[in-house]
Scaffold this active site. Structure first.
Site, short mmCIF file in Angstrom:
data_model
loop_
_atom_site.label_atom_id
_atom_site.label_comp_id
_atom_site.label_asym_id
_atom_site.label_seq_id
_atom_site.Cartn_x
_atom_site.Cartn_y
_atom_site.Cartn_z
N ASP A 16 0.87 -1.16 0.00
CA ASP A 16 0.00 0.00 0.00
C ASP A 16 0.92 1.23 0.00
OD1 ASP A 16 -2.30 1.71 0.64
OD2 ASP A 16 -1.35 1.83 2.61
N ASP A 18 -0.14 5.06 0.90
CA ASP A 18 -0.35 6.08 1.94
C ASP A 18 -0.36 5.46 3.33
OD1 ASP A 18 -1.18 8.64 0.28
OD2 ASP A 18 -2.05 6.88 -0.69
N GLU A 326 12.18 10.55 24.33
CA GLU A 326 13.04 10.68 25.51
C GLU A 326 14.46 10.30 25.19
OE1 GLU A 326 10.76 9.68 29.42
OE2 GLU A 326 10.44 8.07 27.98
N1 RBF Z 1 9.73 2.40 28.15
C1 RBF Z 1 8.97 1.32 27.91
O1 RBF Z 1 7.85 1.28 28.37
N2 RBF Z 1 9.43 0.29 27.13
C2 RBF Z 1 10.66 0.29 26.57
O2 RBF Z 1 11.00 -0.66 25.86
C3 RBF Z 1 11.51 1.41 26.83
N3 RBF Z 1 12.74 1.46 26.33
C4 RBF Z 1 13.53 2.55 26.58
C5 RBF Z 1 14.83 2.64 26.07
C6 RBF Z 1 15.64 3.75 26.29
C7 RBF Z 1 17.00 3.79 25.71
C8 RBF Z 1 15.14 4.82 27.06
C9 RBF Z 1 15.98 6.04 27.31
C10 RBF Z 1 13.87 4.76 27.58
C11 RBF Z 1 13.05 3.63 27.35
N4 RBF Z 1 11.77 3.55 27.88
C12 RBF Z 1 10.98 2.46 27.63
C13 RBF Z 1 11.18 4.71 28.53
C14 RBF Z 1 11.32 4.72 30.02
O3 RBF Z 1 10.27 3.99 30.55
C15 RBF Z 1 11.22 6.18 30.38
O4 RBF Z 1 12.38 6.84 29.95
C16 RBF Z 1 11.03 6.41 31.84
O5 RBF Z 1 9.81 5.90 32.20
C17 RBF Z 1 11.04 7.91 32.15
O6 RBF Z 1 9.89 8.52 31.64
MG MG Z 2 -2.69 3.15 3.59
#
Ligand code: RBF
Ligand code: MG
Length: 401
Positions: A16, A18, A326
């Protein structure tokens, strides 16, 4: 990864356009919202779900029905107002992450590729006009104005299979919209779904062994593994700490003021992420699909550039409602720089976001991501971006990565 069902080998990939190959949905949402404001409406999630994937007039008709605009506007009226604006924008359509890489790789490997789109032929050509040579990668193209019935009817996919000289069961379709998934399924194809709608409950549950319909759901094409379908694997991955990462070329460039985040990073996880204001970069963030990425960061007025690993998305471990970006700067994040402009050059993809059994497991994975990023960014393919003017333009001295 999808397990190949019994019988039919995959002979072609049918895509697809879009929302699957090109990021046109964000343009449509922007223009539609401006137009609908005249009627005191917005393109709600439900309206998007009803409209996405369909031919323009049928999409507008569906939106009218969902928003209850039957008495005040016709599909033709809304189309004649939106289309001229969109015609000016189509040439700015960009590939979604992983899309260009996928078609280039499979075309080079001699795998037949096709497009099955609801877009009229002339519009498709506009959308791809700045992407030279791309139309030529496809052995067959069927557009919305070339079939009797548009998606969710199977015609587009049936016609493209006929043009390829293949049975639908020999093709795998890639779709983002519920109407498109329905169309490809009705045509008898297996479907890889890359949802463009947030709420995945409107998509079928994947069944890796299914003979038709959704065999897997992926957060983006960056997660597509051709070898799962008996097709040649990618060979452009860059290793870091024993894991494969996917190069993004062109890289994604994001910038915005640093804002305070949820405050979980430092307290619970022992990492300090520099959060970007999602609103100040909403357009770009919408296009930056979810996942864990690596790249380089520069802070306004600070020296040098920094290795960076970043999570983009909804933090499934916490179940956020808002999409966030983040970045965790792996060096040089000593000073407080809230309010300063942060520039991010995102050049690699590590993995999809995930939920974990415990906070400890999330933390372990995040530190592993950092190791992967640190090592992979030393590879020349990634390191070259450290001196990009996009970054060095805001730093106070020469880059010292
Ligand atoms: N949050 C998730 O819920 N699942 C993830 O797989 C996950 N991986 C992350 C990997 C990195 C490198 C960073 C910096 C953050 C990740 N986070 C993930 C977000 C993390 O939960 C969040 O930075 C903290 O909760 C602060 O808000
Ligand atoms: Mg589409």
């Amino acid at each position: 990864m999808a397990q190949l069902a019994c019988c039919q080998p995959v002979r072609a990939l049918v895509l697809d356009v879009d929302g699957t190959l090109l990021d046109t949905e964000s343009l449509v949402v922007e223009v539609s919202n401006k137009l609908l404001a005249k009627y005191g409406k917005t393109l709600t999630m439900e309206a998007q779900r009803a409209g996405f994937g369909k031919r323009p007039l049928e999409a507008w008709q569906a939106v009218i029905e969902v928003l209850g605009l039957e008495a005040v506007a016709s599909a033709q009226e809304l189309y004649s107002q939106s289309e001229p604006v969109l015609q000016q924008m189509w040439c700015d359509s960009r590939f979604l992450p992983g899309a260009r890489r996928l078609i280039s790789h499979l075309a080079a490997a001699g795998v037949p590729l096709a497009l099955a789109t609801s877009t009229p032929r002339a519009t498709l050509e506009k959308k791809l006009s700045r992407h030279e040579g791309v139309l030529g990668l496809f052995q067959a193209i069927v557009c919305g104005d070339e079939v009797q019935n548009g998606k969710p009817a199977p015609d587009t996919f049936l016609s493209v299979a006929a043009k390829l000289g293949l049975q639908p069961s020999e093709c795998v379709a890639v779709e983002d919209a519920p109407s498109g998934v329905q169309a490809a399924t009705a045509a008898g194809m297996r479907v890889v779904v890359v949802p463009s709608l947030l709420d995945t409950k409107h998509y079928p549950v994947p069944d890796g062994t299914a003979v038709t319909g959704c065999v897997e759901t992926l957060p983006s094409l960056l997660e597509f593994r051709p070898e799962g379908y008996g097709l040649p694997a990618f060979c452009d991955c860059i290793q870091g700490a024993g894991e494969d990462t996917v190069p993004l070329d062109p890289p994604l460039m994001l910038s915005g003021p640093v804002v305070k985040g949820f405050g979980r990073g430092s307290k619970e996880l022992g990492i300090r992420t520099a959060n970007l204001d999602a609103n100040s970069l909403s357009g770009r963030l919408a296009e930056a699909v979810t996942g864990i990425f690596l790249g380089w960061a520069a802070v306004e007025g600070q020296q040098g550039v920094h290795k960076m690993v970043m999570s983009v998305g909804y933090n499934p471990h916490y179940g956020n409602k808002e999409k966030t970006a983040e970045p965790w700067l792996l060096t040089g994040f000593e000073q407080d720089f809230y309010g300063k402009e942060l520039r991010l050059l995102v050049c690699g993809y590590i993995r999809a976001e995930a939920a974990f059994v415990s906070l400890e497991a999330l933390k372990t994975r995040i530190f592993k991501d950092a190791d992967v990023a640190r090592e992979a960014l030393d590879d020349p393919a990634f390191h070259k971006w450290a001196v990009d003017p996009f970054l060095t333009a805001v730093t106070s001295a020469q880059a010292s990565a």
